[in-house]
Write an enzyme that holds these catalytic residues in place. Structure first.
Site, mmCIF file in Angstrom:
data_model
loop_
_atom_site.group_PDB
_atom_site.id
_atom_site.type_symbol
_atom_site.label_atom_id
_atom_site.label_comp_id
_atom_site.label_asym_id
_atom_site.label_seq_id
_atom_site.Cartn_x
_atom_site.Cartn_y
_atom_site.Cartn_z
ATOM 1 N N ASP A 25 29.165 55.303 48.171
ATOM 2 C CA ASP A 25 29.455 54.877 49.649
ATOM 3 C C ASP A 25 29.759 56.031 50.482
ATOM 4 O O ASP A 25 30.493 56.957 50.196
ATOM 5 C CB ASP A 25 30.944 53.970 49.742
ATOM 6 C CG ASP A 25 31.394 53.543 50.962
ATOM 7 O OD1 ASP A 25 30.437 53.629 51.755
ATOM 8 O OD2 ASP A 25 32.590 53.473 51.160
ATOM 9 N N ASN A 27 30.397 55.960 54.039
ATOM 10 C CA ASN A 27 31.105 55.781 55.193
ATOM 11 C C ASN A 27 32.412 55.092 54.988
ATOM 12 O O ASN A 27 33.019 54.527 55.998
ATOM 13 C CB ASN A 27 30.226 55.055 56.352
ATOM 14 C CG ASN A 27 30.162 53.672 55.835
ATOM 15 O OD1 ASN A 27 30.342 53.133 54.700
ATOM 16 N ND2 ASN A 27 29.492 52.785 56.783
ATOM 17 N N ASP A 29 33.477 52.357 53.681
ATOM 18 C CA ASP A 29 33.668 50.572 53.756
ATOM 19 C C ASP A 29 33.815 50.083 52.753
ATOM 20 O O ASP A 29 34.079 48.961 52.430
ATOM 21 C CB ASP A 29 32.769 50.032 54.947
ATOM 22 C CG ASP A 29 31.386 50.172 54.064
ATOM 23 O OD1 ASP A 29 31.087 50.709 53.091
ATOM 24 O OD2 ASP A 29 30.524 49.633 54.807
ATOM 25 N N ASP A 33 25.700 52.699 49.713
ATOM 26 C CA ASP A 33 24.837 52.401 50.687
ATOM 27 C C ASP A 33 23.748 53.626 50.491
ATOM 28 O O ASP A 33 23.955 54.388 49.573
ATOM 29 C CB ASP A 33 25.602 52.714 52.055
ATOM 30 C CG ASP A 33 26.616 53.882 52.261
ATOM 31 O OD1 ASP A 33 25.989 55.057 51.838
ATOM 32 O OD2 ASP A 33 27.456 53.652 52.672
ATOM 33 N N ASP A 205 12.283 39.075 41.113
ATOM 34 C CA ASP A 205 13.367 38.161 40.671
ATOM 35 C C ASP A 205 12.658 36.794 40.256
ATOM 36 O O ASP A 205 12.052 36.360 41.092
ATOM 37 C CB ASP A 205 14.290 38.120 41.962
ATOM 38 C CG ASP A 205 15.572 37.498 41.435
ATOM 39 O OD1 ASP A 205 16.367 37.903 40.753
ATOM 40 O OD2 ASP A 205 15.955 36.477 42.002
ATOM 41 N N HIS A 324 22.810 44.049 36.114
ATOM 42 C CA HIS A 324 23.920 43.409 36.905
ATOM 43 C C HIS A 324 24.206 42.159 36.671
ATOM 44 O O HIS A 324 25.454 41.741 37.285
ATOM 45 C CB HIS A 324 23.568 43.855 38.361
ATOM 46 C CG HIS A 324 22.289 42.875 38.587
ATOM 47 N ND1 HIS A 324 20.893 43.187 37.996
ATOM 48 C CD2 HIS A 324 22.124 41.760 39.413
ATOM 49 C CE1 HIS A 324 20.072 42.049 38.574
ATOM 50 N NE2 HIS A 324 20.848 41.132 39.227
HETATM 51 O O1 ISL Z 1 23.002 35.861 35.371
HETATM 52 C C1 ISL Z 1 22.352 34.991 34.696
HETATM 53 C C2 ISL Z 1 23.542 34.570 33.575
HETATM 54 O O2 ISL Z 1 24.415 35.264 33.584
HETATM 55 C C3 ISL Z 1 20.979 34.392 34.693
HETATM 56 O O3 ISL Z 1 20.910 33.057 34.483
HETATM 57 C C4 ISL Z 1 20.432 34.796 36.066
HETATM 58 O O4 ISL Z 1 20.705 33.854 37.049
HETATM 59 C C5 ISL Z 1 18.944 34.817 36.014
HETATM 60 O O5 ISL Z 1 18.613 35.781 35.230
HETATM 61 C C6 ISL Z 1 18.338 34.931 37.108
HETATM 62 O O6 ISL Z 1 18.759 36.206 37.663
HETATM 63 C C7 ISL Z 1 18.243 36.689 39.024
HETATM 64 O O7 ISL Z 1 17.969 35.859 40.217
HETATM 65 C C8 ISL Z 1 19.421 35.123 40.233
HETATM 66 C C9 ISL Z 1 20.281 36.441 40.789
HETATM 67 O O8 ISL Z 1 21.713 35.773 41.088
HETATM 68 C C10 ISL Z 1 20.550 37.370 39.794
HETATM 69 O O9 ISL Z 1 21.429 38.285 40.125
HETATM 70 C C11 ISL Z 1 19.284 37.878 39.556
HETATM 71 O O10 ISL Z 1 19.367 38.925 38.523
HETATM 72 C C12 ISL Z 1 19.065 34.525 41.798
HETATM 73 O O11 ISL Z 1 18.368 35.308 42.705
HETATM 74 CA CA CA Z 2 29.065 52.046 52.816
#
Ligand code: ISL
Ligand code: CA
Length: 536
Positions: A25, A27, A29, A33, A205, A324
């Site tokens: 980060d 700035n 907040d 970023d 995604d 994540h």
């Molecule tokens: O996170 C999950 C279970 O813990 C998965 O079912 C996840 O929702 C799935 O793999 C899809 O993930 C992706 O699309 C989602 C988003 O929330 C996730 O962060 C992303 O990685 C919707 O866009």
């Molecule tokens: Ca920031």
């Protein structure tokens, strides 16, 4: 073994996954970023990890109902992360260090605040009505039995226009209607927009959810725990039209040098994944096996072999230890020293045949944070607590040094730091040759200069391994022997076939006092040790 000297970068390279919000980060907040990230680029350059690309989780304007995976404008940067000029600067500064930038495209759905959806929702007669999936009620009930991944129905009633709209995820994430040619065109324009700005590709995604069955039939029942898992998803995902769309995407990618796409396949399985990989499809589909496999040699090897078999020559393997959405590797696996497990994970990730993805913090063995109920921000976490704490545990701020807030921010971080940060951070670990960070660095360097690790085949030496794992990577002119002890005791590892006779030179061990030795009929290893040997 045939090796081609001219392999594309994404087959030999290493990709580092940055959850931008939690990385650096600038700035104060409390939210990571782009300027912050630019300030940390040396972490990836020649004196740091020396990776080939960074993939940024979504940085587009978003109401953050699902932290960036609900996008309200595909061709801008959320002001909290910076500006388009900052992204240009990032691409340039990263490029100077030989690092490519990949973006995360969530184009199955938009935010419900995207102007396209606001228009679509405004009236049944609106020209953009058909840009989303709208259906009338069926006997006063939702159009079919489809469920949302995050719980509840996949349909939300719009009282004003008296129809339901479809959302595989939250009601704030309405699904786009890919069957509408204008939608597809608009999304391909988004792809062109970013490629023209100099990004080298995308993580896609939930790409296999782009299309739904045009007649919206009920999904058939199946055994499962949650309502979503109690149906077979044959009508809401994996429709045949996917292939045409992927071919178009691939043509665009191929018209820009060195660009690639890696897909997040929803409900992935290797044979299923293989269908989506190839010259007119995706470059790679994520293999998440290590994020749920028991941390045992036989289970891990079985999964590697299944993917190798499924992908054949047209696909390309890739590996992740976490991301994540999932618990971090050291919070998930085995007993004993977490640093030793972090290094075992690194050795596996970076020596298999395929492209490794490192999730930020793995290089210092970062662990999940524990959150109390009122600290949980992730929507599924809030819904299913206490049965499921959601996905925030693996998203805590990057631990850079021993200063305030671990050098992540001068302000209050959006998620708490891991309490171990004063002792577990990049600064400390870069001075300690026995740390996970030092091991990652050495291993990444070794990999970069090793024909066997970059291009060799994959040849397991034990088919039903117990305690330890051993395989060869064989390329013309060099062979690598990689051995692992997943147990907390010393191990003498014997093989199903004799080791090729040669003098094996140890080039790396994960232990500070290496015990790994190649003997005539076996390899000896210390507890939780991984080691790499080379021969010409
Ligand atoms: O996170 C999950 C279970 O813990 C998965 O079912 C996840 O929702 C799935 O793999 C899809 O993930 C992706 O699309 C989602 C988003 O929330 C996730 O962060 C992303 O990685 C919707 O866009
Ligand atoms: Ca920031």
């Amino acid at each position: 073994m045939p090796i081609s000297p001219d392999r594309p970068w994404w087959k030999t390279g290493v990709i580092y996954h940055i959850y931008v919000r939690s990385f650096a980060d600038s700035n104060g907040d409390g939210i990571g970023d782009l300027p912050g990230l630019i300030g940390r680029l040396d972490h990836f350059g020649e004196d740091g990890l020396a990776v080939d690309a960074i993939w940024l989780s979504p940085i587009f304007p978003s109401p953050d109902t699902d932290f960036g995976y609900d996008i309200a404008d595909y061709c801008a940067i959320d002001p909290r992360y910076g500006s388009l000029a900052d992204l240009d600067r990032l691409i340039q500064e990263a490029g100077r260090r030989g690092i490519r930038v990949l973006l995360d495209l969530a184009i199955n759905h938009t935010s419900s605040r995207h102007p396209w959806f606001l228009e679509s929702r405004s009236a049944a007669s609106n020209p953009k009505r058909d840009w989303y999936v709208w259906r009338p009620a069926r006997n006063g009930r939702p159009p079919n039995n489809w469920q949302s991944v995050f719980g509840g129905r996949a349909w939300t009633w719009d009282a004003a226009t008296r129809q339901y709209y479809h959302h595989l995820f939250l009601p704030e994430q309405p699904d786009l209607n890919w069957r509408n040619p204008e939608v597809r065109r608009a999304l391909m324009d988004v792809v062109r927009f970013w490629l023209d700005r100099g990004v080298h590709g995308f993580r896609l995604d939930v790409f296999n959810a782009w299309y739904e069955h045009p007649e919206y039939p009920d999904n058939p029942p199946r055994l499962g725990l949650r309502a979503f898992d109690r149906q077979a998803h044959i009508h809401d995902i994996d429709q045949p039209e996917m292939f045409e769309a992927l071919a178009e995407l691939r043509t665009i990618l191929d018209s820009h040098p060195e660009c690639m796409a890696v897909g997040e396949l929803f409900g992935e399985d290797p044979y299923h994944a293989a269908h989506y990989c190839g010259d007119d499809k995706l470059h790679m589909v994520f293999n998440f096996e290590f994020t749920r496999s028991p941390w045992k040699p036989a289970a891990l090897l079985r999964r590697v072999l299944r993917w190798e078999d499924a992908l054949g020559d047209s696909g390309w393997p890739c590996y992740v230890l976490g991301n994540h959405d999932l618990s971090r590797i050291v919070s998930r696996v085995g007993r004993g020293d977490p640093d030793a497990h972090a290094k075992l994970g690194a050795a596996l990730l970076l020596t298999l045949r395929g492209t490794p993805f490192i999730y930020y913090g793995e290089e210092i063995g970062m662990a999940d944070i524990r959150l109390s109920r009122d600290q949980i921000l992730d929507p599924p976490g809030r819904r299913y607590w206490p049965f499921y704490e959601g996905r925030d545990g693996c998203r805590s701020p990057m631990q850079w040094d021993g200063s305030t807030n671990a050098g992540f921010s001068t302000g209050k971080p959006w998620l708490p730091l891991h309490p171990g940060h004063p002792h577990r951070n990049v600064h400390c670990q870069s001075r300690d040759p026995a740390s996970p960070y030092s091991f990652y660095r050495s291993l990444l360097r070794l990999r970069r200069n090793s024909p066997a690790l970059l291009r060799g085949d994959f040849h397991p030496l034990t088919i039903h391994p117990r305690g330890g794992l051993a395989y060869l990577r064989r390329a013309a002119g060099e062979q690598a022997l990689i051995v692992f002890n997943f147990s907390n005791r010393e191990l003498g590892l014997t093989f199903d076939e004799p080791l090729p006779e040669a003098t094996w030179r140890q080039v790396l061990s994960s232990a500070s006092n290496p015990s790994a030795r190649v003997l005539e009929d076996r390899v000896c290893l210390g507890p939780l040790e991984a080691a790499i040997f080379l021969r010409a």
